[in-house]
Design an enzyme around this catalytic site. Structure first.
Site, short mmCIF file in Angstrom:
data_model
loop_
_atom_site.label_atom_id
_atom_site.label_comp_id
_atom_site.label_asym_id
_atom_site.label_seq_id
_atom_site.Cartn_x
_atom_site.Cartn_y
_atom_site.Cartn_z
N GLN A 95 0.82 -1.21 0.00
CA GLN A 95 0.00 0.00 0.00
C GLN A 95 0.86 1.25 0.00
OE1 GLN A 95 -1.14 0.23 4.68
NE2 GLN A 95 -1.71 -1.69 3.64
N HIS A 97 0.33 5.73 1.15
CA HIS A 97 -0.55 6.73 1.75
C HIS A 97 -0.31 8.10 1.12
CE1 HIS A 97 -1.40 3.65 4.63
NE2 HIS A 97 -0.22 3.71 5.19
N ARG A 191 -4.46 0.57 -1.59
CA ARG A 191 -3.88 -0.75 -1.82
C ARG A 191 -3.42 -0.88 -3.26
NH1 ARG A 191 -8.85 -2.68 0.34
NH2 ARG A 191 -8.78 -2.74 2.61
#
Length: 321
Positions: A95, A97, A191
């Protein structure tokens, strides 16, 4: 109010979680595969209840909003940090952010820069960390072709390591790792890859966020170089794991208490504390409080100095505003 605020943890079931938060920290867990203990949180997806003192029974974000003086009259409109303990019984999704600007525009919350103190790592454990793409076009092509082995970087880790994960960094905790995470107060995760797992509750694969991942990933990847410092305090040891200018959002410390240790706020008006191992006592304004493994608390701005006695490993943090 010259007293600490002890917090009741909130637990979240995850597809990759297990039961080690019960066996290792003696938490009374709900049923299921529990992957996350939200230990110090003002986020609406898991706010902590205060367990003692003047604000007993109230939620941390409510106290933060109604009593800013307790937190040194901070600038942030929301409690800015989130402390978790993560139990990766299986590997997390790979993933990335967003930063504050992207998250504010698209998710209406803070971005997510985070870091991990590795509480435990099985032999041979590693993180997915960073990537090999030199341009965003190359990143997009490798993601679209599912060239995961070629794209993702690997970082071996062992118990006691510290890893900084700025927003825009492709990453994942992998199987056999337990970590204390200090992060901005955000629950936004994009993701990239999830091992084609099927969620048993829904019978479907979890959603991926490939466009957003391509948008926010920092290209090329460059591993941060940290400048940690270590100082002795009698028989105790104080390690500054990260602070400004390396980290714009938080400072994180490791306190190895061996006998006695006195502290004050260093880079922020209030201090978050998590007891990772051992036990002892905290003394604030002449009053003693029990500390044990799995305890989480905030030392508010109204407390200028405190001391700890016993044998403990403490991870502490402060918001940088």
């Amino acid at each position: 109010m010259a007293e600490p605020m002890f917090l009741k943890p909130v637990f979240h079931e995850k597809i990759w979680g297990g039961r080690r938060l019960a066996t290792d920290f003696n938490y009374n867990l709900p049923a299921g595969t529990i992957g996350e203990c939200w230990a110090i949180s003002g986020h609406p997806h898991g706010p902590n209840e205060i367990e003692n003192g003047e604000f007993k029974g109230q939620l941390l974000p409510d106290v933060y909003a109604k009593h800013p003086e307790v937190f040194g009259n901070p600038q942030s409109p929301v409690f800015p940090l989130l402390t978790k303990i993560l139990d990766a019984e299986a590997s997390l999704s790979v993933q990335v952010h967003p930063d504050n600007a992207y998250a504010e525009k698209h998710e209406h919350e803070l971005g997510k820069t985070e870091c991990w103190y590795i509480i435990h790592a099985d032999e041979g454990a590693y993180l997915t960390y960073g990537h090999t793409a030199k341009t965003r076009e190359e990143l997009k092509e490798m993601i679209e072709k599912h060239e995961w082995g070629k794209l993702f970087g690997k970082k071996p880790v062992k118990t006691g390591d510290f890893v900084y994960v700025p927003s825009g960094t492709i990453h994942a905790l992998n199987k056999g790792i337990m970590a204390l995470e200090t992060q901005q107060s955000s629950d936004t995760t994009y993701r990239i890859y999830d091992y084609d797992r099927v969620d048993k509750k829904t019978g479907k694969k979890r959603a991926l966020h490939l466009k957003q991942s391509i948008d926010v990933t920092t290209v090329p990847f460059k591993e941060p170089q940290l400048n940690s410092t270590v100082e002795k305090a009698g028989d105790s040891v104080v390690t500054t794991l990260i602070t400004q200018p390396d980290s714009p959002f938080f400072s994180v410390y490791k306190w190895e208490v061996n006998g006695h240790l006195t502290r004050q706020h260093e880079h922020g008006p209030y201090t978050l504390m998590s007891i990772i191992d051992g036990q002892g006592t905290l003394t604030v304004d002449g009053k003693e409080y029990e500390l044990k493994k799995g305890t989480h608390l905030i030392i508010p701005a109204t407390v200028k100095e405190w001391s700890m006695d016993g044998k403990m490993l403490v991870i502490a943090s402060e918001s940088v505003e």
